[in-house]
Design a protein around this motif. Structure first.
Motif, short mmCIF file in Angstrom:
data_model
loop_
_atom_site.label_atom_id
_atom_site.label_comp_id
_atom_site.label_asym_id
_atom_site.label_seq_id
_atom_site.Cartn_x
_atom_site.Cartn_y
_atom_site.Cartn_z
N ALA A 1 9.70 3.69 -0.97
CA ALA A 1 10.64 4.97 -0.69
C ALA A 1 9.94 6.11 -0.03
O ALA A 1 10.48 6.73 0.79
CB ALA A 1 11.06 5.52 -2.32
N GLY A 2 8.56 6.13 -0.22
CA GLY A 2 8.12 7.15 0.67
C GLY A 2 7.96 6.72 2.03
O GLY A 2 8.13 7.77 3.06
N PHE A 3 7.79 5.48 2.46
CA PHE A 3 7.81 5.09 3.78
C PHE A 3 9.32 5.30 4.42
O PHE A 3 9.27 5.73 5.53
CB PHE A 3 7.14 3.61 3.67
N GLN A 4 10.40 5.06 3.50
CA GLN A 4 11.66 5.14 4.06
C GLN A 4 12.08 6.84 4.22
O GLN A 4 12.76 6.98 5.39
CB GLN A 4 12.61 4.64 3.03
N ALA A 5 11.37 7.64 3.62
CA ALA A 5 11.72 8.90 3.83
C ALA A 5 10.93 9.62 5.05
O ALA A 5 11.32 10.70 5.22
CB ALA A 5 11.24 9.74 2.41
N GLY A 6 10.03 8.72 5.52
CA GLY A 6 9.36 9.20 6.85
C GLY A 6 8.42 10.44 6.44
O GLY A 6 8.07 11.34 7.46
N VAL A 7 7.63 10.44 5.31
CA VAL A 7 6.72 11.59 4.86
C VAL A 7 5.43 10.94 4.78
O VAL A 7 5.19 9.77 4.19
CB VAL A 7 7.33 12.24 3.74
N PRO A 8 4.28 11.59 4.89
CA PRO A 8 2.99 11.11 4.62
C PRO A 8 2.69 10.88 3.24
O PRO A 8 3.50 11.30 2.15
CB PRO A 8 2.17 12.30 4.93
N SER A 9 1.94 9.61 2.70
CA SER A 9 1.91 9.15 1.58
C SER A 9 0.20 9.75 1.20
O SER A 9 -0.69 9.43 1.94
CB SER A 9 1.98 7.74 1.51
N ILE A 10 0.12 10.24 -0.04
CA ILE A 10 -1.04 10.19 -0.61
C ILE A 10 -1.11 9.24 -1.89
O ILE A 10 -0.45 9.63 -2.69
CB ILE A 10 -1.54 11.71 -1.17
N ILE A 11 -1.98 8.20 -1.76
CA ILE A 11 -1.90 7.32 -2.95
C ILE A 11 -3.32 7.19 -3.89
O ILE A 11 -4.12 7.04 -3.17
CB ILE A 11 -1.51 6.04 -2.49
N MET A 12 -2.72 7.40 -5.27
CA MET A 12 -4.07 7.14 -6.06
C MET A 12 -3.49 5.97 -6.94
O MET A 12 -3.09 6.18 -8.20
CB MET A 12 -4.00 8.38 -7.02
N PRO A 13 -4.08 4.71 -6.50
CA PRO A 13 -3.81 3.54 -7.24
C PRO A 13 -4.52 3.56 -8.64
O PRO A 13 -5.54 3.88 -8.73
CB PRO A 13 -4.21 2.60 -6.38
N PHE A 14 -3.66 2.79 -9.80
CA PHE A 14 -4.06 2.69 -10.72
C PHE A 14 -4.46 1.16 -11.15
O PHE A 14 -5.49 0.74 -11.74
CB PHE A 14 -3.11 3.10 -11.96
N SER A 15 -3.73 0.08 -10.70
CA SER A 15 -3.91 -1.13 -10.84
C SER A 15 -3.21 -1.90 -9.95
O SER A 15 -2.31 -1.75 -9.00
CB SER A 15 -3.50 -1.37 -12.69
N ASN A 16 -3.47 -3.61 -10.04
CA ASN A 16 -2.66 -4.72 -9.51
C ASN A 16 -2.53 -4.21 -8.07
O ASN A 16 -3.64 -4.31 -7.32
CB ASN A 16 -1.45 -4.48 -10.36
N ASP A 17 -1.15 -4.55 -7.55
CA ASP A 17 -1.00 -4.44 -6.23
C ASP A 17 -1.06 -3.01 -5.62
O ASP A 17 -1.04 -2.65 -4.43
CB ASP A 17 0.30 -5.10 -5.85
N GLN A 18 -1.16 -1.87 -6.50
CA GLN A 18 -1.22 -0.65 -6.10
C GLN A 18 -2.36 -0.10 -4.84
O GLN A 18 -2.41 0.56 -4.12
CB GLN A 18 -1.34 0.22 -7.13
N PHE A 19 -3.56 -0.98 -5.28
CA PHE A 19 -4.56 -0.70 -4.40
C PHE A 19 -4.20 -1.08 -2.67
O PHE A 19 -4.71 -0.71 -1.78
CB PHE A 19 -5.75 -1.27 -4.83
N ALA A 20 -3.42 -2.01 -2.91
CA ALA A 20 -2.95 -2.77 -1.54
C ALA A 20 -2.07 -1.69 -0.88
O ALA A 20 -2.33 -1.62 0.52
CB ALA A 20 -2.37 -4.29 -1.83
N TRP A 21 -1.30 -1.23 -1.46
CA TRP A 21 -0.36 -0.32 -1.07
C TRP A 21 -0.92 0.89 -0.47
O TRP A 21 -0.51 1.40 0.63
CB TRP A 21 0.99 -0.14 -1.74
N ALA A 22 -1.93 1.38 -1.00
CA ALA A 22 -2.36 2.53 -0.75
C ALA A 22 -3.32 2.25 0.44
O ALA A 22 -3.33 3.12 1.59
CB ALA A 22 -3.47 3.01 -1.77
N GLN A 23 -4.08 1.09 0.61
CA GLN A 23 -4.89 0.71 1.75
C GLN A 23 -3.75 0.51 2.90
O GLN A 23 -4.26 0.85 4.13
CB GLN A 23 -5.57 -0.50 1.58
#
Length: 412
Positions: free
Chosen positions: A325-347
């Motif tokens: 949804a953040g990518f779709q909106a076209g705005v910068p992302s600041i990601i603080m992953p907690f677990s599982n695949d979230q680290f991959a999306w942050a990277q």
């Protein structure tokens, strides 16, 4: 009737609702099967719902176990957490099997693999519908190792699929023994059993993770599955007034990852970081709050499709759906992953140039968050985020994957 088996949190259901909407638009009867807690949410999108008697929200789960599963931050912890969560599935798989009766085709989330075997016994096609890329490839590491550790790709996918199968296998085995008296001859991990009668569909943009060239031809990835809101959203007046004052705010929301005992420390960090950068913010999904500074407002759950287009950046946990949804909106992302695949999306957000360097939740300070807010203001990140949104807009993942399913129903 097409039956879609789903599990997880609200964010996990969202792409499957989008897929159901696309199937319905093609004139096909479809229903979504999931925990009873999500019935009103799903039906609010005009999708028929088959409620299971229990889910992770309504089950009598040990809160500590649930929290461990939600905060597992390395593959070993993930394996242990998934192993502990297996017992929940024992209550669900039998009901999922029964829900498939009378269907022409079964679509199943990887955590609901009993759907593959139910369809096999009922002699109907089945489709693996994954909320992220999960099939073996030599081109990129799996989402539990991407950007975190260097191991052979084959091993990284063995770990990913092994965890998902671990979560589903015990419950599927129990359900099949109860209903068939024995296990099917070829009982085992079905995720790579992909052919024309058992295709796989993936919710992911090819501009984020391109479809690997060495995938089976029956694995379909055509873009993200975004829900269509049935009615125009009417935001609260208080939020509208807040948005009309000054510059665009920064969104902060951490979905089901957020725990109540983290609330006050996290709000303090957010407040101080905003003060240091002279910015304002919106906190979503953390409940009611008192004595917030004038530059900060708390809101309940609001559709990301509307809210993310009103903000300057989105700071979140890195769930697959929230990231999309953040990518779709076209705005910068600041990601603080907690677990599982979230680290991959942050990277991946960082690698694509649409997000800041991932934040370490355990070491988060007001200054580190302030630095990330400043970094997200860079013109290069804002420009690349806008470009990615335009690319994603050229895809229609839900409709294309619905076409694959519709073709299988009409020409089995």
């Amino acid at each position: 009737m097409i039956t879609i088996l789903c599990s997880g949190s609200r964010g996990d259901f969202q792409p499957y609702i989008a897929l159901a909407q696309a199937l319905k638009q093609r004139g096909l009867a479809v229903r979504l099967v999931g925990g009873k807690s999500f019935q009103s949410f799903v039906e609010g999108y005009g999708i028929d719902f088959y409620p299971l008697s229990v889910d992770y929200l309504s089950a009598d789960l040990d809160p500590r176990m649930l929290r461990q599963a939600q905060s597992a931050d390395n593959p070993l912890k993930m394996l242990l957490a998934f192993s502990k969560m297996k017992n929940l599935g024992l209550h669900l798989a039998g009901e999922m099997y029964d829900a498939c009766a009378g269907s022409k085709l079964v679509v199943y989330h990887p955590g609901c693999a009993v759907g593959y075997f139910a369809a096999e016994q009922m002699q109907i096609p089945s489709v693996l519908a994954a909320p992220f890329p999960m099939h073996r490839t030599q081109e990129v590491a799996s989402l539990i190792t991407y950007g975190r550790m260097r191991i052979p790709n084959a091993l990284s996918y063995k770990l990913l699929q092994g965890m998902l199968w671990m979560a589903a296998s015990r419950s599927a085995e129990s359900a099949l023994r109860q209903r068939l008296g024995k296990l099917p001859e070829h009982f085992g991990n079905p995720f790579e059993r992909v052919d024309e009668h058992h295709p796989a569909v993936i919710s992911c943009s090819n501009f984020v993770f391109p479809r690997p060239h060495d995938w089976n031809e029956h694995i379909h990835q055509h873009g993200y599955w975004f829900t269509q809101e049935l009615e125009s959203f009417a935001p609260p007046e208080e939020l509208l007034r807040f948005l009309q004052v000054g510059e665009k705010p920064v969104y902060f929301g951490f979905g089901s990852m957020f725990h109540e005992d983290e609330k006050n420390p996290l709000i303090t960090i957010i407040s101080e970081a905003l003060a240091r950068t002279n910015k304002c913010g919106i906190i979503s999904g953390m409940g009611a709050m008192e004595n917030l500074p004038p530059n900060l407002i708390a809101v309940s759950s609001i559709p990301h499709t509307w809210l993310f287009r009103q903000v300057a950046a989105v700071c979140h946990h890195g769930g697959a759906g929230t990231t999309a949804a953040g990518f779709q909106a076209g705005v910068p992302s600041i990601i603080m992953p907690f677990s599982n695949d979230q680290f991959a999306w942050a990277q991946r957000a960082f690698d694509l140039g649409v997000g800041t360097k991932p934040l370490n939740r355990k070491k988060l300070t007001a200054q580190l968050l302030a630095d990330a807010l400043i970094a997200a203001d860079a013109e290069s990140i804002k420009r690349r985020a806008s470009e990615l949104a335009k690319q994603i807009a050229t895809e229609n993942g839900a409709d294309e994957c619905a076409r694959v399913i519709a073709d299988l129903v009409q020409h089995p």
